[in-house]
Design a protein around this motif. Structure first.
Motif, PDB file in Angstrom:
ATOM      1  N   UNK A 170      22.906  42.982 -18.056  1.00 28.52           N
ATOM      2  CA  UNK A 170      23.854  41.905 -17.975  1.00 28.52           C
ATOM      3  C   UNK A 170      23.845  40.755 -18.160  1.00 28.52           C
ATOM      4  N   UNK A 187      30.577  34.987 -13.201  1.00 24.59           N
ATOM      5  CA  UNK A 187      31.375  36.289 -12.937  1.00 24.59           C
ATOM      6  C   UNK A 187      30.659  37.591 -13.324  1.00 24.59           C
ATOM      7  N   UNK A 188      29.587  37.475 -14.100  1.00 24.74           N
ATOM      8  CA  UNK A 188      28.726  38.638 -14.152  1.00 24.74           C
ATOM      9  C   UNK A 188      27.885  38.907 -12.805  1.00 24.74           C
ATOM     10  N   UNK A 191      29.680  40.400 -10.088  1.00 25.94           N
ATOM     11  CA  UNK A 191      30.130  41.543 -10.357  1.00 25.94           C
ATOM     12  C   UNK A 191      28.748  42.456 -10.141  1.00 25.94           C
ATOM     13  N   UNK A 192      27.858  42.094 -10.393  1.00 23.03           N
ATOM     14  CA  UNK A 192      26.579  42.625 -10.477  1.00 23.03           C
ATOM     15  C   UNK A 192      26.323  42.828  -8.635  1.00 23.03           C
TER      16      UNK A 192
ATOM     17  N   UNK B 155      36.417  50.799  -8.939  1.00 22.08           N
ATOM     18  CA  UNK B 155      36.567  49.696  -7.635  1.00 22.08           C
ATOM     19  C   UNK B 155      37.854  48.920  -7.843  1.00 22.08           C
ATOM     20  N   UNK B 159      35.942  43.462 -11.814  1.00 22.67           N
ATOM     21  CA  UNK B 159      36.410  42.135 -12.690  1.00 22.67           C
ATOM     22  C   UNK B 159      35.940  42.907 -14.169  1.00 22.67           C
ATOM     23  N   UNK B 162      33.602  41.008 -16.897  1.00 23.58           N
ATOM     24  CA  UNK B 162      32.394  41.053 -16.320  1.00 23.58           C
ATOM     25  C   UNK B 162      31.801  42.694 -16.311  1.00 23.58           C
ATOM     26  N   UNK B 163      32.709  43.448 -16.116  1.00 18.70           N
ATOM     27  CA  UNK B 163      32.203  44.874 -15.804  1.00 18.70           C
ATOM     28  C   UNK B 163      31.804  45.394 -17.448  1.00 18.70           C
ATOM     29  N   UNK B 165      30.576  43.763 -19.503  1.00 19.06           N
ATOM     30  CA  UNK B 165      29.264  43.021 -20.072  1.00 19.06           C
ATOM     31  C   UNK B 165      28.187  43.780 -19.422  1.00 19.06           C
ATOM     32  N   UNK B 166      28.502  44.191 -17.949  1.00 21.83           N
ATOM     33  CA  UNK B 166      27.530  45.136 -17.355  1.00 21.83           C
ATOM     34  C   UNK B 166      27.201  46.369 -18.247  1.00 21.83           C
ATOM     35  N   UNK B 169      25.639  45.338 -22.102  1.00 28.74           N
ATOM     36  CA  UNK B 169      24.378  44.806 -21.779  1.00 28.74           C
ATOM     37  C   UNK B 169      23.610  45.969 -21.088  1.00 28.74           C
ATOM     38  N   UNK B 170      23.833  46.892 -20.454  1.00 27.90           N
ATOM     39  CA  UNK B 170      22.883  47.898 -19.646  1.00 27.90           C
ATOM     40  C   UNK B 170      22.846  48.857 -20.787  1.00 27.90           C
TER      41      UNK B 170
END
Lengths: 232, 232
Positions: A170, A187-188, A191-192, B155, B159, B162-163, B165-166, B169-170
DNA sequence: CACGCTCAATCAAGTGATTGATGGAGGGCG
DNA sequence: CGCCCTCCATCAATCACTTGATTGAGCGTG
């Protein structure tokens, strides 16, 4: 890796090699490996091409030199951090701060890292240098997550290795995003934290009410951490 | 993008250009842009270098052609998926499955994508083609997350951007990992689901007991989804 | 049909420019 | 003098791209 009493060789030749590696790094950051020319490196150092080849016999070893210099910087930076005094959550936030710090005043590093990452696919010289560095980083984050899971600050069902990939992936993705910005990165990170933290912590009295507000933005600058828990 | 009745131009020239783009793609996947030679592309197609330059005037336009062919494949694949009939959670899992499917029988695509991603930094021709594609992908995931947050399956404090990107990215990081494997990817997907799902869903009666077991491994193959909700 | 013409497609053989690397001749300094 | 270090000049290889010529299919005209 080498002789222990060799912290800073500082011989004129070694200095030249460092200059060459630094020039190559900035040129790789600008144009990538595709546009990397030994002549340009020499010009940026201010020496002749032949002089460059005197210090670095071949282009391949030069690239290996760049990879090593990058790894050395990375490890030196990560080993200079306080580790054992921080709680898992604080260490994770410290990881965010490290990344953010490099993002601002060391942007070249990430570009070169990305370029080396691609090259490591085919070049074993680069691979042997880069892969251990990534494995080290990955393991460090995974260990933090494992400790945080065990002490109840992170989720009970957290898989530390998968979680480490979430964190690193991320962070890197937020920087590769077309509209990359510091706000996006923050923001990331927030969120993490929301994703990894234990929604029902056993000891802390934060209560479930904190999870209702959308994007609470914990505002983790470096400052609120440096003096929170110093030493028992 | 072009004339509507032009689904498959299939003119001999267009076919040649497609052949050239395909050959260039596989060569980029093998050696990267650094080792991309027009001679090799021509040889792989089975034509002379001059013939290649007859169809594609310059190397730069050839790279642009590769970028376009990649984008076309990506969009065609993503638009052929069922979207509106699935719940947000199912759509997220479908995104995992898409990625996994490409990972197995389209591995070349990711290598070329990574290579183009780096090149997009400096080449505006590539950038203009690649960036919208990534933005499209990103927005699609973010929208799924937003819908899932609003209907209570994800949840409340998620966000969506941002989510997204999680998630992306992951997934990408799990593939760049030195010890990349399908098991690693599955573990990351499971961790993503645990990270994003609502720990206290309002309607579902799963209960909090499911969150105690470490790494429950939901085992989301493609099969349990393909026939769950087909079409009204 | 046969002839002449056009044109897309292909090729062998280059063109000039650039690249990584070398050899040998100095230069500065202990 | 001898030893690092530097440079000038140059090489052989390789690169993207061009040139000039050839092939064969289509096409109108007599």
């Amino acid at each position: 890796m080498q002789h222990p009493p060799k912290d800073k060789p500082s011989s004129p030749t070694a200095d030249r090699r460092r200059e060459i590696a630094a020039a190559a790094r900035s040129l790789i950051a600008e144009r990538g490996f595709e546009g990397l020319r030994t002549r340009d490196i020499a010009a940026r150092v201010g020496i002749n091409v032949a002089t460059l080849h005197y210090h670095v016999p071949t282009k391949e070893t030069l690239i290996g030199l760049v990879a090593q210099s990058l790894r050395d910087d990375f490890i030196a930076q990560h080993e200079s951090r306080p580790r054992d005094t921080l709680s898992p959550r604080e260490r994770l936030i410290s990881e965010f701060d490290d990344f953010r710090e490099n993002l601002t005043d060391n942007a070249e590093l990430f570009k070169v890292m990305a370029e080396l990452q691609e090259r490591a696919r085919r070049d074993p010289v680069v691979s042997d240098v880069i892969r251990p560095m990534q494995a080290f980083w990955f393991a460090q984050v995974a260990e933090v997550l494992a400790r945080g899971r065990d002490d109840g600050s992170f989720r009970h069902d957290l898989d530390p290795e998968a979680g480490a990939l979430l964190v690193l992936g991320a962070m890197i993705a937020s920087q590769r995003h077309p509209n990359a910005s510091m706000a996006l990165f923050d923001g990331v990170c927030a969120e993490l934290l929301r994703s990894l933290e234990n929604p029902s912590p056993p000891d802390a009295g934060r209560g479930p009410a904190a999870r209702q507000a959308p994007a609470p933005k914990p505002s983790f600058g470096k400052s609120p951490l440096k003096n929170s828990t110093k030493v028992p």
